[in-house]
Design an enzyme around this catalytic site. Structure first.
Site, PDB file in Angstrom:
ATOM      1  N   CYS A  82       0.822  -1.207   0.000  1.00 32.18           N
ATOM      2  CA  CYS A  82       0.000   0.000   0.000  1.00 32.18           C
ATOM      3  C   CYS A  82       0.859   1.262   0.000  1.00 32.18           C
ATOM      4  O   CYS A  82       1.801   1.339   0.784  1.00 32.18           O
ATOM      5  CB  CYS A  82      -0.890  -0.006   1.239  1.00 32.18           C
ATOM      6  N   PRO A  83       0.553   2.267  -0.773  1.00 31.67           N
ATOM      7  CA  PRO A  83      -0.595   2.371  -1.685  1.00 31.67           C
ATOM      8  C   PRO A  83      -0.254   2.021  -3.137  1.00 31.67           C
ATOM      9  O   PRO A  83      -1.018   2.370  -4.032  1.00 31.67           O
ATOM     10  CB  PRO A  83      -0.933   3.859  -1.582  1.00 31.67           C
TER      11      PRO A  83
END
Lengths: 77, 331
Positions: free
Chosen positions: A13-14
Site C-alpha cells: 500500500c498504496p
C-alpha cells in the site's frame, strides 16, 4: 471490451492502488481488469478507490494462499 | 477532511489529491508487521474521500520528491523533515494537476500557527510564492486570518462562511466534526511522515553516511521501516526482522542482499548490507543467533544465502552476548 490481468504481488500500500488507478486510466468503458495482490490492505483499498471513481467490483477475495484477487468492471462516464 | 467539507457546504465540487512520497507512515507498516495485523487496513485518504463523496487521485511522486528530501532549500525540522519545501512541492504539483484537469482553485487543510515549520503567518506565503499557485490557493479553515484569495474575491467562495481557526488547539476542528456529524476521523497531529520520526531519520542518515552519498531508491526507504537496523561498523549493516510479517517482507529482498537465518533454532531472517567477507559474516551470524531461540545455546547454525545463488553456506557460531553488543550499534 477486453479482459486484462495485472500482477501486483510484492507491492504494498498504496502502490497496488496507484498501479490499478493508472492501468484503469488506459482501459476503455466495459473492459475488465483482474488484479492480483499480496498486500491484504488491497482488499479494502482497491474496492474503495473503484467505488469513488464509479467502477464496479465484480469480485474481491482473499485466496487460501493469502493472495488477493480483485475483478473490476471499468465504467467510464 | 474539514476543509473539503467547508467548501462543499458552499456547493463547490471537490476532487482530492494524495501524494505518495515513499515516506508515508500508514499502510506500509500495517501491511508488514504482525503486531499491526488487527489495525484497520484502510488507506485513510481513500476512506476520507469516500466519506466526503469525492474522487481521490493518488499520485506517485517518489522520484521528484527525492530532491525535496536531499536538498531542502529551507532546511529540515527537528529530524529529516523538510516540511516547508515539502509543502511548496506538493502545492506546486497540485497546481500542475489543477491546470491539466481544468479546476479553478486549490484548497488545503492548513491552519495558521498549527505547525512551527510550515504553517506560520510568515511562512505560509512562502508556499504560495514558491509553488507558483498565486492567489488560487485557499486555506478554508483559516481563510479569515489570511488575505482574501481570488476565489473569494470573485465570489466563488463566500469568505464569511470560511473559517478563522488558528493555533495548535484542535478545539474548533472538533466542534466542526460535531456540527457536520463526522464521527470518525484520522488522529489529529498523528504524524503521517516517517521523516518526522527520530529513529527513522537516524536510519536514513546512516544510509547516506555509509554510502557516502545522499541518494536513495524506494527499496532503501521501504527497508528502513522494517526490522532492527544494526550497524557494528562502517563495513556493514544488518536488518534483523522482528516477526513473521517482516520475515515474509524481507524474503522479497533475498535476490538483492546476502541473507542469514538459523537452521538449528527458530529465529529471524536478516539482510546483510555491506562488505561481504568472512570476518563480517561471522559477526553478522553471531548477531542473528543472538535474536533467535538459540540465544543461550553454546552454538547456533546460521545459513548464509547469497543473491542469485542456489547454494548456501553454513556457519556454526556462538550467539553474541548482551554485553558484546553496544547500544550504539542499534540505529
Amino acid at each position: 471490451m477486453a479482459h486484462h490481468n495485472y500482477n501486483l504481488t510484492g507491492t504494498i500500500c498504496p502502490i497496488p492502488v496507484i498501479r490499478t488507478q493508472d492501468r484503469i486510466a488506459e482501459l476503455l468503458d466495459g473492459d475488465t481488469l483482474e488484479v492480483l495482490c499480496s498486500d491484504p490492505g488491497a482488499l479494502h483499498d482497491i474496492p474503495a478507490w473503484c467505488r469513488i471513481h464509479g467502477h464496479s467490483i465484480t469480485s474481491a477475495v482473499q485466496e487460501p494462499d493469502g493472495l488477493i484477487r480483485i475483478s473490476v468492471l471499468v465504467q467510464k462516464e | 477532511m474539514l476543509a473539503v467539507r467547508m467548501v462543499q457546504e458552499q456547493g463547490v465540487e471537490v476532487e482530492g489529491i494524495n501524494f505518495f512520497t515513499g515516506f508515508c507512515v500508514e499502510g506500509h507498516t500495517h501491511a508488514i508487521r504482525n503486531q499491526d495485523k488487527n489495525k484497520k487496513k484502510r488507506n485513510n485518504a481513500l476512506w476520507v474521500a469516500e466519506q466526503l463523496g469525492i474522487k481521490l487521485h493518488i499520485i506517485d511522486v517518489i522520484e521528484e520528491y527525492k530532491d525535496v528530501v536531499i536538498n531542502p532549500k529551507h532546511g529540515y525540522g527537528a529530524h529529516l523533515n523538510p516540511c516547508l519545501d515539502c509543502k511548496g512541492f506538493m502545492v506546486r504539483k497540485a497546481e500542475e494537476w489543477r491546470v491539466e484537469h481544468k479546476f479553478d482553485f486549490i484548497i488545503t487543510g492548513e491552519v495558521v500557527g498549527q505547525r512551527p515549520m510550515s504553517q506560520t503567518v510568515k511562512r505560509m506565503p512562502i508556499v504560495v510564492r514558491e509553488s507558483g499557485v498565486g492567489d488560487r490557493l485557499v486555506r478554508p479553515l483559516c481563510a479569515k486570518k489570511l488575505e482574501p484569495t481570488m476565489p473569494e474575491l470573485k465570489g466563488w467562495l463566500d469568505r464569511s462562511k470560511l473559517g478563522d481557526i488558528s493555533g495548535r488547539s484542535r478545539k474548533q476542528q472538533i466542534e466542526l466534526t460535531r456540527l457536520w456529524d463526522i464521527k470518525d476521523y484520522a488522529q489529529p497531529a498523528g504524524g503521517c511522515c516517517f521523516l518526522t520520526n527520530e529513529q527513522y531519520a537516524a536510519k536514513l542518515s546512516d544510509l547516506w553516511v555509509s554510502r557516502g552519498t545522499r541518494e536513495y531508491e524506494l527499496d532503501d526507504i521501504m527497508l528502513l521501516k522494517v526490522g532492527r537496523h544494526i550497524r557494528p561498523n562502517l563495513d556493514f549493516k544488518l536488518i534483523v526482522c522482528r516477526d513473521d510479517g517482516e520475515n515474509n517482507f524481507a524474503k522479497g529482498y533475498k535476490n538483492r542482499f546476502v541473507s542469514l537465518h538459523s537452521s538449528s533454532h527458530e529465529g529471524p531472517l536478516a539482510l546483510f548490507d555491506g562488505q561481504v567477507n568472512s570476518k563480517n559474516l561471522v559477526l553478522a551470524a553471531r548477531i542473528v543467533a543472538r535474536y533467535g531461540k538459540g540465544k543461550h545455546a553454546s552454538s547456533v547454525s546460521i545459513l548464509i544465502a547469497r543473491p542469485k545463488r542456489q547454494d548456501t553456506e553454513e556457519l556454526s557460531v556462538v550467539p553474541l552476548g548482551v554485553d558484546e553488543m553496544p547500544r550504539e550499534w542499534i540505529l
